[in-house]
Design an enzyme around this catalytic site. Sequence first.
Site, mmCIF file in Angstrom:
data_model
loop_
_atom_site.group_PDB
_atom_site.id
_atom_site.type_symbol
_atom_site.label_atom_id
_atom_site.label_comp_id
_atom_site.label_asym_id
_atom_site.label_seq_id
_atom_site.Cartn_x
_atom_site.Cartn_y
_atom_site.Cartn_z
ATOM 1 N N ASP A 40 0.759 -1.206 -0.037
ATOM 2 C CA ASP A 40 0.046 0.181 0.161
ATOM 3 C C ASP A 40 0.790 1.166 -0.077
ATOM 4 O O ASP A 40 0.294 2.585 0.171
ATOM 5 C CB ASP A 40 -1.045 -0.132 1.195
ATOM 6 N N HIS A 248 28.585 4.629 -8.879
ATOM 7 C CA HIS A 248 27.165 4.593 -8.396
ATOM 8 C C HIS A 248 26.964 3.857 -6.900
ATOM 9 O O HIS A 248 26.057 3.517 -6.710
ATOM 10 C CB HIS A 248 26.110 4.015 -9.561
ATOM 11 N N ASP A 265 28.583 12.873 -2.948
ATOM 12 C CA ASP A 265 27.811 13.244 -4.347
ATOM 13 C C ASP A 265 26.340 13.281 -3.922
ATOM 14 O O ASP A 265 25.706 12.457 -3.725
ATOM 15 C CB ASP A 265 28.241 12.184 -5.538
ATOM 16 N N ASP A 276 23.648 19.309 -8.081
ATOM 17 C CA ASP A 276 24.476 18.041 -8.219
ATOM 18 C C ASP A 276 25.894 18.554 -7.634
ATOM 19 O O ASP A 276 26.602 19.003 -8.556
ATOM 20 C CB ASP A 276 24.371 17.618 -9.494
ATOM 21 N N HIS A 359 34.428 8.267 -16.645
ATOM 22 C CA HIS A 359 33.331 9.128 -16.875
ATOM 23 C C HIS A 359 33.559 10.487 -17.612
ATOM 24 O O HIS A 359 34.781 10.787 -17.569
ATOM 25 C CB HIS A 359 32.272 9.065 -15.916
ATOM 26 N N HIS A 363 27.646 17.017 -17.674
ATOM 27 C CA HIS A 363 26.152 16.455 -18.267
ATOM 28 C C HIS A 363 25.398 17.976 -17.937
ATOM 29 O O HIS A 363 25.537 18.786 -17.271
ATOM 30 C CB HIS A 363 25.583 15.422 -17.622
ATOM 31 N N HIS A 370 20.469 14.557 -14.707
ATOM 32 C CA HIS A 370 21.056 14.320 -16.112
ATOM 33 C C HIS A 370 19.870 14.964 -16.980
ATOM 34 O O HIS A 370 18.992 14.205 -17.500
ATOM 35 C CB HIS A 370 21.190 12.932 -16.396
ATOM 36 N N GLU A 398 32.697 17.877 -13.522
ATOM 37 C CA GLU A 398 32.934 16.804 -12.419
ATOM 38 C C GLU A 398 34.054 15.936 -12.952
ATOM 39 O O GLU A 398 33.787 14.621 -12.951
ATOM 40 C CB GLU A 398 31.694 16.134 -11.935
ATOM 41 N N TYR A 402 39.991 7.576 -9.903
ATOM 42 C CA TYR A 402 39.548 6.460 -8.998
ATOM 43 C C TYR A 402 40.623 5.277 -9.147
ATOM 44 O O TYR A 402 40.853 4.743 -10.310
ATOM 45 C CB TYR A 402 38.198 5.872 -9.456
ATOM 46 N N ARG A 419 36.335 12.900 -6.536
ATOM 47 C CA ARG A 419 35.484 13.551 -7.602
ATOM 48 C C ARG A 419 35.282 14.941 -7.050
ATOM 49 O O ARG A 419 35.053 14.941 -5.700
ATOM 50 C CB ARG A 419 34.397 12.825 -8.016
ATOM 51 N N GLU A 421 32.950 18.129 -7.818
ATOM 52 C CA GLU A 421 31.795 18.459 -9.099
ATOM 53 C C GLU A 421 30.986 19.742 -8.546
ATOM 54 O O GLU A 421 30.614 19.833 -7.316
ATOM 55 C CB GLU A 421 30.801 17.118 -8.837
HETATM 56 N N1 GLY Z 1 24.998 12.669 -9.426
HETATM 57 C C1 GLY Z 1 24.888 12.093 -10.597
HETATM 58 C C2 GLY Z 1 26.109 12.564 -11.534
HETATM 59 O O1 GLY Z 1 26.961 13.230 -10.999
HETATM 60 O O2 GLY Z 1 26.074 12.556 -12.469
HETATM 61 MN MN MN Z 2 26.550 15.076 -12.109
HETATM 62 MN MN MN Z 3 26.980 14.161 -8.975
#
Ligand code: GLY
Ligand code: MN
Ligand code: MN
Length: 452
Positions: A40, A248, A265, A276, A359, A363, A370, A398, A402, A419, A421
Amino acid sequence: MNKNSIYQQRRNVLAKYIFDKTGGGIAVIATAPEVTRNRDSDFPYRHDSDFFYLTGFEEPGATLVMNIIPKGKSFDLQSHLFCRPKDLEREIWDGIRLGPEAAPEALGIEFAHSNEHLDQKLSELLADQTAVYVRLAESAEADRRLRHWMKQVRGQARSGVNAPGEFHDVDAFIHEMRLFKDAHEIEIMRRAAAISARAHIRAMQTCKPGMREYHLEAELLHEFRHSGAQSVAYNSIVAAGPNSCILHYRAGSTELRSGDLCLIDAGCELDGYASDITRTFPVNGKFTGPQRALYDITLAAQEAAIAATRPGNTFMEPHDAALKVLTQGLLDENLLKLSEVGSLDNAIETGAYRRFYMHRTSHWLGMDVHDVGSYRESTAEKEKPWRTLQSGMVITIEPGLYVRPADDVNEAFWNIGIRIEDDAVINNSGCELISRGVPVKPDEIEAIMKNG
Ligand code: GLY
Ligand code: MN
Ligand code: MN
């Protein structure tokens, strides 16, 4: 500018596009469905971003229908909102509904109807239209509804009613609009980023060895909600030690250990807009030599990317600038060996750096973390050029490094994931970093952790 007029203006821009393309037509855009989490319990409801962009309406169970009626060299736009009817019983349980009586005034929309009339009204509105604008191949449910309405219209053929014969994707144009943020949107994004920056500071200042990742996640959430943000923009990453190398990762229950790094993050969603931000800091408040070395490289890469984030440059230029600095840094620290890769250019060309940086640097950022919008120019060429950055676009910057344990990697760097960002609004001369309410320089991070 009153609030409604923003949405009215956006609907008018879309209507003009449709008029120019097909001389009129009808657009149908539904909001997102509610989704059951278990039994529910529903997931917290989140409206569809395109629908919200055009209406400012956050309730579930709503559909926008825009009827673009040609009138000489111009057009009339009649917008219809279909929404949940007022229902005392349901409102006692689930909350107040706007209802179709109040909707036109509240939302600045021409007509509003209860959802009960959606099927019949759509059959009428689709009659004798040439062009229909919908999200093509969106879902089986949306297709089923459209088929049902079309069947109703086709059923009237002997009465002289024509069914539409052209179907167009409505998304691409809305997404192109959304790529360019107006002043109203940028103002919200500034506030969202400021809240997220405060949340990062709060997490840094709370962090002590022996705590767990979820403790810092709780600090982030506290600041988000305390500041009025409705939600996270995405699941927060709080990654201690080796977890910082998992791109992730979610905030889990790993202990924050002295000597390790913590990568956060996390960003809030405020009034429908995402922020972000990533920061990486030492759990005990002091970077070790190897951590600091990789941090300095990552920060220098971010600075290079920021310098390349300006109108006229392509979307890929900040990435290329960051890549150069990161790869040179990997060579300087002997994580990439010159004897093996040959040269900086070769290490970039062959993708040798990907082992440590896998990566992209940016973005689009907006209603969705995103965010929508094409990353390529819409030219006729097969290999379309990367998008040229323009004032009003918002991107993240960002870069990261790693380092996972491996026999051929200096152990001093094992399990260091970094990272950094930030969120950048492109303006006429460069970019404005809206997320710098939280420090990024290592000395400043150490200082606020010490004084926290
Ligand atoms: N937090 C998702 C990214 O940095 O793309
Ligand atoms: Mn991002
Ligand atoms: Mn991010």
